[in-house]
Design an enzyme around this catalytic site. Structure first.
Site: not given
Ligand code: ALA
Length: 413
Positions: A130, A207, A210, A233, A371
């Protein structure tokens, strides 16, 4: 409607859905099918009430006052830090810094860690990152004459571990990688990265934006030095996330932002800093949001993490089977170990058009570069549409998504 076998899960998905007020909404006269949780997840009543309850009943600034409300709020804020520690299986709350989210956490590490480096030192990242795990390193590289090296991604969307191994050298100072890709769903094999000759001793930042949502995470088992995630998230409020920094890293690194709360003493000619983790928490934090993040963690902990992961993956598999029946539809990212995210494109249809048509059927997906422009370039696309699944999604919603896409195809192609 595609008819397939129901998914078996020990989770009571109907009851879970009932805790999310927004999921009762109709969009364009159809029930909302929310498949954009990788961008930001919806919030259960328990989290909403925790944030509202903070403002309603027990709110003041933290760590400063001596009155009852200040003490109560400080206690709730520090209890949330303990929630984060337990959630990640960190050894100590001294390893946990509250941030506004993953982006701020990575910027913090990039800024503070890179201040300890010499020109010519190297940071290894990958093409599946990202932008929040790319741009902070590039900014530091430019300011401090460092080199950013790029690990490649294979056709199926996996890290090219062999090529990554070739990047590790005498000047490698840090490896910073997504634990799970926000575009491909790929879950990177951290043990395999640690086993690359020479890589085991190099500081590793993961990171977890997710992965913290979709997988059980244990930072000690992962053996990472830094782990970042964000609350919004994770069914929590936006504006609160966390950085985990193993052991004495926070003691060893210089502070990121200066201001109140992070100091011990300020003189005309020098400053001494507060103990960790407060040294990294300048200014008034996002108090209610951090407390809400703690609530989100406690809410998530009511459910079995492995069962959540299996439920989400079953939904993804169901949708993938349906998508395979649609002519011209290509899924980007088919790694062996893949979390519940499906990025795709369909012939010449623009992903934005796909997302807008799906919205007409009440189905919310994200479209764009997510992103992750270097990854888009690597996979030979400029954008994709993306469906991402969460614990509150159902098999009927996976089917509704596929059916809406079939209709979009008839309309567009
Ligand atoms: N990082 C977030 C996405 O993957 C906003 O949508």
């Amino acid at each position: 409607m595609t008819v397939q076998k129901p998914i078996e899960t020990p989770l009571n998905i109907k009851a879970i859905r009932g805790e999310f007020p927004i999921l009762q909404r109709q969009i364009n006269s159809r029930p909302l099918v929310y498949l954009d949780s990788a961008a930001s997840a919806q919030k259960p009543e328990f989290v909403i009430e925790s944030v509202a309850g903070c403002y309603r009943a027990s709110y003041a600034n933290v760590h400063r006052g001596l009155h009852t409300l200040a003490n109560e709020t400080t206690e709730a804020f520090e209890a949330a830090r303990e929630d984060v520690r337990r959630f990640l299986n960190a050894k100590s709350t001294d390893e946990i810094v509250f941030t506004r989210g993953s982006t701020e956490a990575i910027n913090l590490v990039a800024h503070s860690f890179c201040r300890t480096l010499e020109p010519g030192d190297e940071i290894v990242i990958s093409r599946m990152e990202h932008h929040s795990n790319i741009v902070p390193w590039m900014l530091e590289a430019e300011a401090r004459e460092l080199t950013v090296k790029w690990a490649d991604v294979t056709e199926t969307g996996e890290l090219d571990y062999e090529q990554l191994g070739g990047l590790i050298g005498e000047r490698t100072r840090l490896i910073a990688l997504a634990h799970m890709s926000n575009v491909l769903g790929t879950v990177n094999d951290i043990a395999r990265i640690r086993a690359i000759p020479g890589a085991g001793d190099i500081p590793l930042l993961l990171d977890g934006s997710q992965s913290a949502v979709h997988l059980p995470v244990d930072v000690q088992a992962l053996d990472c030095d830094f782990f970042v995630f964000t609350g919004h998230k994770l069914y929590g409020p936006s504006g609160a996330g966390a950085l985990y920094a193993k052991g004495d890293w926070l003691d060893r690194l210089p502070p990121y932002m200066g201001g109140g709360e992070m100091i011990a003493d300020v003189f005309e000619d020098r400053v001494t800093f507060a103990d960790v983790p407060h040294k990294f928490e300048a200014g008034t934090p996002a108090i209610a949001d951090a407390i809400g993040l703690g609530a989100a963690i406690r809410w998530l902990e009511r459910h079995d993490r492995v069962a959540i992961m299996e439920h989400e993956r079953a939904l993804m598999d169901r949708a993938m089977t349906g998508l395979s029946e649609i002519d011209g539809l290509k899924v980007i990212g088919t790694a062996q170990d893949k979390g519940a995210i499906i990025s795709f494109h369909m012939d010449d249809a623009h992903p934005h058009d796909l997302a807008q048509i799906l919205d007409k059927y009440g189905v919310a997906v994200r479209a764009g570069h997510h992103c992750a422009q270097p990854l888009m370039r690597r996979m030979g696309v400029s954008a994709t549409a993306r469906a991402s699944f969460a614990v509150y999604n159902t098999i009927e919603e996976a089917d509704a998504f596929v059916d809406a896409l079939k209709k979009a195809r008839e309309f567009l192609i």
